[in-house]
Design a protein around this motif. Structure first.
Motif, PDB file in Angstrom:
ATOM      1  N   VAL A  69      -5.465  -3.144 -11.027  1.00 35.53           N
ATOM      2  CA  VAL A  69      -4.920  -2.662  -9.763  1.00 35.53           C
ATOM      3  C   VAL A  69      -4.642  -1.157  -9.748  1.00 35.53           C
ATOM      4  CG1 VAL A  69      -3.926  -4.867  -9.113  1.00 35.53           C
ATOM      5  CG2 VAL A  69      -2.592  -3.297 -10.508  1.00 35.53           C
ATOM      6  N   LYS A  72      -5.569   1.497  -7.043  1.00 30.60           N
ATOM      7  CA  LYS A  72      -4.869   1.577  -5.756  1.00 30.60           C
ATOM      8  C   LYS A  72      -3.898   2.755  -5.693  1.00 30.60           C
ATOM      9  CE  LYS A  72      -5.313  -3.366  -5.072  1.00 30.60           C
ATOM     10  NZ  LYS A  72      -4.620  -4.652  -4.952  1.00 30.60           N
ATOM     11  N   ASN A  73      -3.592   3.339  -6.877  1.00 35.42           N
ATOM     12  CA  ASN A  73      -2.784   4.554  -6.874  1.00 35.42           C
ATOM     13  C   ASN A  73      -3.502   5.702  -6.167  1.00 35.42           C
ATOM     14  OD1 ASN A  73      -0.211   4.204  -8.125  1.00 35.42           O
ATOM     15  ND2 ASN A  73      -1.298   3.741 -10.030  1.00 35.42           N
ATOM     16  N   ASN A  77      -3.060   3.652   2.432  1.00 37.55           N
ATOM     17  CA  ASN A  77      -3.558   2.707   3.425  1.00 37.55           C
ATOM     18  C   ASN A  77      -2.618   2.662   4.618  1.00 37.55           C
ATOM     19  OD1 ASN A  77      -4.713   0.394   4.691  1.00 37.55           O
ATOM     20  ND2 ASN A  77      -3.222  -0.890   3.639  1.00 37.55           N
ATOM     21  N   GLU A  92      15.084   3.359   2.510  1.00 38.15           N
ATOM     22  CA  GLU A  92      14.912   2.387   1.430  1.00 38.15           C
ATOM     23  C   GLU A  92      13.456   1.985   1.266  1.00 38.15           C
ATOM     24  OE1 GLU A  92      19.107  -0.057   1.281  1.00 38.15           O
ATOM     25  OE2 GLU A  92      17.756  -0.406   2.960  1.00 38.15           O
ATOM     26  N   LEU A  93      12.744   1.886   2.410  1.00 37.25           N
ATOM     27  CA  LEU A  93      11.321   1.552   2.342  1.00 37.25           C
ATOM     28  C   LEU A  93      10.559   2.655   1.591  1.00 37.25           C
ATOM     29  CD1 LEU A  93       9.007  -0.357   3.317  1.00 37.25           C
ATOM     30  CD2 LEU A  93       8.754   1.179   5.248  1.00 37.25           C
ATOM     31  N   ASP A  95      11.845   4.681  -0.633  1.00 35.47           N
ATOM     32  CA  ASP A  95      12.228   4.562  -2.048  1.00 35.47           C
ATOM     33  C   ASP A  95      11.447   3.445  -2.726  1.00 35.47           C
ATOM     34  OD1 ASP A  95      14.016   6.575  -1.773  1.00 35.47           O
ATOM     35  OD2 ASP A  95      15.765   5.273  -1.505  1.00 35.47           O
ATOM     36  N   MET A  96      11.290   2.332  -1.989  1.00 39.10           N
ATOM     37  CA  MET A  96      10.570   1.192  -2.554  1.00 39.10           C
ATOM     38  C   MET A  96       9.143   1.587  -2.902  1.00 39.10           C
ATOM     39  SD  MET A  96       9.911  -2.495  -0.794  1.00 39.10           S
ATOM     40  CE  MET A  96       9.305  -3.870  -1.757  1.00 39.10           C
ATOM     41  N   MET A  97       8.470   2.243  -1.951  1.00 36.43           N
ATOM     42  CA  MET A  97       7.092   2.657  -2.207  1.00 36.43           C
ATOM     43  C   MET A  97       7.034   3.646  -3.365  1.00 36.43           C
ATOM     44  SD  MET A  97       5.142   0.999  -0.365  1.00 36.43           S
ATOM     45  CE  MET A  97       5.568  -0.330   0.716  1.00 36.43           C
ATOM     46  N   ASP A  99       9.025   3.747  -5.855  1.00 37.69           N
ATOM     47  CA  ASP A  99       9.242   2.984  -7.085  1.00 37.69           C
ATOM     48  C   ASP A  99       7.985   2.263  -7.542  1.00 37.69           C
ATOM     49  OD1 ASP A  99      11.780   3.620  -7.607  1.00 37.69           O
ATOM     50  OD2 ASP A  99      12.690   1.747  -6.916  1.00 37.69           O
ATOM     51  N   LEU A 100       7.152   1.839  -6.556  1.00 36.95           N
ATOM     52  CA  LEU A 100       6.025   0.983  -6.900  1.00 36.95           C
ATOM     53  C   LEU A 100       4.767   1.765  -7.260  1.00 36.95           C
ATOM     54  CD1 LEU A 100       6.433  -1.779  -4.171  1.00 36.95           C
ATOM     55  CD2 LEU A 100       6.971  -1.967  -6.586  1.00 36.95           C
ATOM     56  N   ARG A 101       4.735   3.059  -6.945  1.00 37.05           N
ATOM     57  CA  ARG A 101       3.500   3.813  -7.169  1.00 37.05           C
ATOM     58  C   ARG A 101       3.694   4.922  -8.177  1.00 37.05           C
ATOM     59  NH1 ARG A 101      -0.377   3.622  -2.263  1.00 37.05           N
ATOM     60  NH2 ARG A 101      -1.387   5.239  -3.444  1.00 37.05           N
ATOM     61  N   LEU A 140       3.675   6.867   5.570  1.00 38.28           N
ATOM     62  CA  LEU A 140       3.628   6.223   4.248  1.00 38.28           C
ATOM     63  C   LEU A 140       2.235   6.329   3.622  1.00 38.28           C
ATOM     64  CD1 LEU A 140       5.672   2.911   4.641  1.00 38.28           C
ATOM     65  CD2 LEU A 140       6.255   4.875   3.225  1.00 38.28           C
TER      66      LEU A 140
ATOM     67  N   LYS B   6      11.838  -4.409  -9.411  1.00 37.29           N
ATOM     68  CA  LYS B   6      11.886  -3.474  -8.283  1.00 37.29           C
ATOM     69  C   LYS B   6      11.664  -4.208  -6.967  1.00 37.29           C
ATOM     70  CE  LYS B   6      10.051   0.339 -10.979  1.00 37.29           C
ATOM     71  NZ  LYS B   6       8.763   0.939 -11.346  1.00 37.29           N
ATOM     72  N   TYR B  10      14.519  -4.724  -3.709  1.00 37.68           N
ATOM     73  CA  TYR B  10      14.422  -4.381  -2.292  1.00 37.68           C
ATOM     74  C   TYR B  10      14.408  -5.613  -1.398  1.00 37.68           C
ATOM     75  CZ  TYR B  10      13.730   0.382  -3.792  1.00 37.68           C
ATOM     76  OH  TYR B  10      13.920   1.619  -4.351  1.00 37.68           O
ATOM     77  N   ARG B  13      17.906  -6.871  -0.971  1.00 32.42           N
ATOM     78  CA  ARG B  13      18.658  -6.065  -0.002  1.00 32.42           C
ATOM     79  C   ARG B  13      18.318  -6.481   1.421  1.00 32.42           C
ATOM     80  NH1 ARG B  13      18.171   0.258  -1.453  1.00 32.42           N
ATOM     81  NH2 ARG B  13      18.735   0.122  -3.639  1.00 32.42           N
ATOM     82  N   ALA B  81      -1.768  -3.923  -1.077  1.00 36.27           N
ATOM     83  CA  ALA B  81      -2.619  -2.738  -1.126  1.00 36.27           C
ATOM     84  C   ALA B  81      -2.032  -1.677  -2.062  1.00 36.27           C
ATOM     85  CB  ALA B  81      -2.798  -2.166   0.278  1.00 36.27           C
ATOM     86  N   PRO B  83      -0.522  -0.568  -5.977  1.00 33.49           N
ATOM     87  CA  PRO B  83      -0.915  -0.959  -7.350  1.00 33.49           C
ATOM     88  C   PRO B  83       0.054  -1.946  -7.995  1.00 33.49           C
ATOM     89  CG  PRO B  83      -0.107   1.300  -7.300  1.00 33.49           C
ATOM     90  CD  PRO B  83      -0.152   0.846  -5.894  1.00 33.49           C
TER      91      PRO B  83
END
Lengths: 240, 263
Positions: A69, A72-73, A77, A92-93, A95-97, A99-101, A140, B6, B10, B13, B81, B83
């Motif tokens: 995966v 995808k970095n 999209n 927060e959204l 921050d979430m993104m 955190d994930l990338r 985003l 992680k 979220y 929350r 979509a 990673p």
């Protein structure tokens, strides 16, 4: 850069993508167009890893997407419909993104500024209007400064100011050398943004080349009339 | 921090702020507090909670879980979509749903017990079993909700199946069991009854609780057989093991579907 080789996808008996070969080059905006159900969304979803192809391969920056995966970095999209968790705040959204990338290309907050989203940071996503959600959605996609941008109907639901800001941003990123894919039904947007055009009909690539050349070939005044004549001539072939 | 945590962070929350979770918590809290006010004895409160827990947790969990899964479909696609491995995303989504529901339940019935206390020390393990089996039921029905919502593309159909599953396990199953045992009342049915009971997670939780309440005498000879079986270490192990299987198996099937699915 994205390279697609002999891609096939069926849903049951329905053959949605038929032996598709394509290449999306760097520093080009490519528009993918075709009527509803032609396979545009399926193609994008396969590139993003949301669907799995039956056969064929896809290389993103020369890496086969089946290898994991991490590719995808490199992709930002913007999905057509933006529905976010209602009780999360915009901040927060983000921050979430984050955190994930991986943030190897840094963070690009241009669009947050030009969309004036900074005032909305503490609002819950469920309370945002459709247009604001769409602006968050667009911002985003560009946030991680990805090499590849995949934008599904990017200007739909945006007001003229935001829509122009987004188009400026797309052209700016294209000049930086990014690979940009756009699907849209608004052909004037495509004429303004895209250099290349891929026309899909019933899972087959009917045209793959520059927008300019296609308009000249068909001898029409604009893209809309060109596409209409392209669709008509294909419909005639079918009947013949 | 790993990716799954992680995602849980979220989603937790998001879900914990949802008004339905707050209503669920408030309802359980008010019911427990109200029963303390009216009856005054913790043993009666525990006994009344038993039935509420067995009926309410499954229906709330399965319907909320299914609705949440369908309404977060587009966001799930957006996360796909990114990673993130599909397995990780699934575990994150599942836990992010089961945890807040468990928390709402534990706090809802737990808080009144903190300041009212229990009358006798012997009721303390009963309270613990009540809480544990409630959490187990929450996880079981979250698994089923996730599985159902992944198996059907249609929200209304999914919710319909969910309610049917609840109705079957909570009501129809027992009715059929009762009818069957009435028809076959001339045969020694205790052992087959144990086997059949084990297959239904709500019944499993009910038996676990009833044995702790020491009201199995009300069930006559069958109760005595049940007590002998489920009261022993083997029965306890078997019944909690079966509850675990009810959590794990639907969850694994759901995960398998999620990993292979075309979104």
């Amino acid at each position: 850069m994205i390279r697609i080789e002999r891609l096939n996808k069926s849903f049951g008996k329905l053959h949605v993508l038929k032996d598709v070969n394509l290449e999306f080059e760097n520093s080009k905006v490519t528009a993918i167009i075709g009527p509803n159900g032609s396979g545009k969304t399926t193609l994008i979803k396969i590139i993003l890893g949301l669907m799995k192809a039956d056969s064929g391969k896809i290389l993103v920056n020369n890496i086969n997407i089946k290898k994991g995966v991490d590719y995808k970095n490199n992709i930002g999209n913007m999905p057509q419909i933006a529905r976010f968790p209602e009780n999360l705040r915009v901040g927060e959204l983000i921050d979430m993104m984050k955190d994930l990338r991986s943030k190897k290309n840094g963070v690009d907050k241009d669009l947050f500024a030009s969309f004036k989203l900074d005032n909305e940071i503490n609002k819950k996503l469920g309370t945002l209007s459709g247009g604001t959600k769409q602006r968050v959605n667009a911002a985003l996609a560009f946030l991680f400064n990805p090499d590849i941008l995949i934008l599904d109907e990017p200007t739909a639901g945006l007001d003229p100011i935001s829509s122009s800001a987004l188009k400026d941003k797309i052209l700016k990123e294209q000049k930086k050398g990014k690979t940009i894919l756009i699907t849209s039904h608004i052909l004037s947007d495509i004429e303004e943004l895209a250099e290349n055009l891929v026309f899909i009909l019933e899972g087959k690539i009917i045209y793959n080349g520059t927008v300019k050349l296609l308009i000249e070939e068909k001898g029409k005044s604009n893209l809309e009339r060109t596409i209409a004549s392209l669709m008509e001539s294909n419909a005639n072939e079918h009947n013949a | 921090m790993n990716t799954m945590l992680k995602i849980i962070k979220y989603e937790l929350r998001d879900v914990i702020r949802s008004k339905w979770i707050l209503i669920y918590f408030g309802f359980l809290f008010l019911i427990t507090e109200g029963m303390f006010q009216f009856s005054g004895s913790s043993s009666k409160v525990l006994l009344s909670l038993l039935n509420i827990v067995l009926i309410l947790i499954p229906i709330i969990t399965i319907s909320y879980g299914i609705i949440y899964m369908y309404s977060s479909r587009e966001f799930t696609e957006m996360l796909l979509a990114q990673p993130i491995k599909r397995k990780t995303l699934f575990s994150g989504l599942y836990s992010g749903l089961a945890l807040p529901l468990s928390i709402a339940y534990l706090f809802g019935i737990g808080i009144p017990f903190i300041y009212h206390g229990v009358d006798e020390v012997s009721q303390f393990p009963v309270l613990i079993i009540l809480m544990l089996s409630g959490v187990a039921l929450t996880f079981v029905f979250t698994s089923l909700a996730v599985l159902i919502s992944l198996s059907s593309e249609d929200k209304v159909k999914g919710l319909g199946i969910g309610i049917f599953v609840w109705l079957f396990m909570a009501v129809v199953y027992d009715g059929a069991l009762l009818f069957g045992s009435y028809l076959l009342s001339e045969y020694p049915l205790e052992k087959p009854m144990i086997a059949v009971t084990i297959l239904n997670p709500i019944d499993l939780a009910r038996i676990l609780l009833m044995l702790k309440f020491d009201i199995s005498a009300l069930m006559g000879y069958t109760g005595a057989v049940f007590k002998k079986f489920f009261g022993g270490p083997l029965g306890m192990l078997l019944s909690s093991g079966m509850l675990m299987l009810w959590i794990i198996i639907p969850c694994l099937i759901g995960k398998r579907i999620f990993v292979r699915k075309d979104f």
